[in-house]
Design a protein around this motif. Sequence first.
Motif, PDB file in Angstrom:
ATOM      1  N   VAL A 247      34.186  44.937  41.828  1.00 45.14           N
ATOM      2  CA  VAL A 247      35.064  43.844  42.241  1.00 45.14           C
ATOM      3  C   VAL A 247      35.682  43.170  41.017  1.00 45.14           C
ATOM      4  CG1 VAL A 247      35.172  41.639  43.441  1.00 45.14           C
ATOM      5  CG2 VAL A 247      33.744  43.475  44.339  1.00 45.14           C
ATOM      6  N   VAL A 251      39.666  43.009  40.248  1.00 50.67           N
ATOM      7  CA  VAL A 251      40.425  41.766  40.112  1.00 50.67           C
ATOM      8  C   VAL A 251      41.088  41.699  38.746  1.00 50.67           C
ATOM      9  CG1 VAL A 251      40.209  39.266  39.946  1.00 50.67           C
ATOM     10  CG2 VAL A 251      38.990  40.495  41.733  1.00 50.67           C
ATOM     11  N   LEU A 254      44.007  44.120  38.330  1.00 50.46           N
ATOM     12  CA  LEU A 254      45.126  43.566  39.078  1.00 50.46           C
ATOM     13  C   LEU A 254      45.826  42.467  38.260  1.00 50.46           C
ATOM     14  CD1 LEU A 254      45.489  44.694  41.967  1.00 50.46           C
ATOM     15  CD2 LEU A 254      44.955  42.382  42.786  1.00 50.46           C
ATOM     16  N   GLY A 255      45.009  41.582  37.704  1.00 51.76           N
ATOM     17  CA  GLY A 255      45.553  40.501  36.885  1.00 51.76           C
ATOM     18  C   GLY A 255      46.333  41.047  35.704  1.00 51.76           C
TER      19      GLY A 255
END
Lengths: 266, 282
Positions: A247, A251, A254-255
């Motif tokens: 996870v 994240v 993606l950032g």
Amino acid sequence: MIGDITLGQYYPGNSVVHKADPRVKIIMSLLLMVIVFLTDNLLSLSLALVFSILAVYASKVPLSYAFKGLKPVMIIILFTVVLNVFFSDGTPWFTIWKLTVTYEGVMRAIRTALRITVLITGSSLVTLTTTPLLLTDGIEKLLNPLKKIKVPVHEIAMMMSIALRFIPVLMEETQKIIKAQTARGADFDTGNIFQKAKSFIPVLVPLFISAFRRADDLATAMESRCYRGGENRTRMKQLRMTKIDLVVSGVFVLGLILMMIPDFLF
Amino acid sequence: MAIEINNLSHIYNKETVMEKTAVHDITLTIQDGEKVGIIGHTGSGKSTLVQHLNGLLKPHSGSVTVNGIDTKSKEIKELRKIVGMVFQYPEHQLFEETVYKDIAFGLKKQYEFTQEEMDVRIRAAALAMSISDELMEKSPFELSGGQKRRVAIAGVLVTDPRILVLDEPTAGLDPRGRDELFQSLEEINRTKNTTIIIVSHSMEEVAGFANRILVMNKGTVAMDTTPDKAFEDVDLLESMGLSAPQVTYMARAISGVIKDFPTRIHTVEAMVKELMKVVKHP
Ligand SMILES: Nc1ncnc2c1ncn2[C@@H]1O[C@H](COP(=O)(O)OP(=O)(O)O)[C@@H](O)[C@H]1O
Ligand SMILES: [Mg+2]
């Protein structure tokens, strides 16, 4: 004063960031740094800052505490900002006295300040949420491939973990000695820079002596327990990737992609 | 002219997860010339409390006033002259090339004396701590542990503080070093009426020296009495992780066998005296 150095100080917690694998955290923060240095786009840099603040928020480390690490580099930031604002070539914006402020200069100053801020915040976040032991474990694992070309990876990791381990100890010691000498009338705050530097001799001499004494004790303790480097050593706690790591990496990636978009668009 | 502590509280790492109330709502007064022993379990807040006396730590609430000077005021230099503080393992603060220079350090920093005046005071402090002349020109790092400790204490005594605070001064000293230290402190208190506040783990030490005992527990003062009273309630002391001096337990055991044998005995000397009475008049 001394207590302001947050680098290498663990801030206990139970957040997702704390639980993530040190390898994930190290790689992600390295990626963040690379991007911050490669991009020149103001929007990307701002996004990076927002992202690091969000990461701090997720770690539940107080923002003020995470930013404490910025204090010592504040002078560097100010210095580069001033240099950039006043001494850059480009389109003149306005003039103060004899100094011309250029549009490019201001932009460059903002970018530099953002970069350093993200850099420090990102790296402090790793050390704030990872115990020194796990941190060096992670580094050792990441550097493992270098063993093939005879880099003493284990020894380097061991030295790092000892150094990290002793930062808080020496800091506490420094504070104790400062207190003791202050009680005897020592004054560390007045006088010019040379007098100030000299006033630290009563702190530095005992500090060095105690550091050597500690080093000596530690060496004896390690030897008497037959420490002989990384060969055949096993670990009490094996590093294992978990769902949290998936996870967190997701994240983060993606950032990072989000940060790069403005860079490609403009 | 005294130490006045009013509703003092101190919190370390305020507003972080490591927040820790080390001292909570302490109120007490210490008069000139008192010999106060502070005892308490490790972590009970003894060191935190005493570091407020010369303004090294500032109250988070409440106040500390020494001889009329509030420790939060600007007169901190004046305050440090009045209160001498000897930290735990004071030998770790030695740094000068010679013993003489190290003792002189505080004097040079706090006062402007002539060379001769300084010399008189340095030699007096050395004498008070039984540091012989031949040690004075040696490097402090060549000395034995006990000698180092005495040099460090002399470095605090040299400014002639009205109030002397010692945080576990006997930790790691051999019995002889301990006795000598207490003799010196006794002497200083007697001749100069210096207030002496001593933090200690050892009940024997405190019982033999102090005329007032503060028992600290979890950041508060749980008892503030004379040694006689403090060691009366052994159960209470034990519930706070402390104990009475060994001779006190012995006196209790004897009183179970010999009627009227006093139980309020805290020093070996007192025990010897009482036992002699019994032996002489059975
Ligand atoms: N510099 C410090 N930073 C954070 N916590 C501290 C510090 N010094 C002491 N403490 C904490 O405050 C409490 C009281 O400590 P201290 O006054 O040293 O007790 P004592 O001297 O009675 O052993 C302890 O729980 C200790 O962990
Ligand atoms: Mg203590």
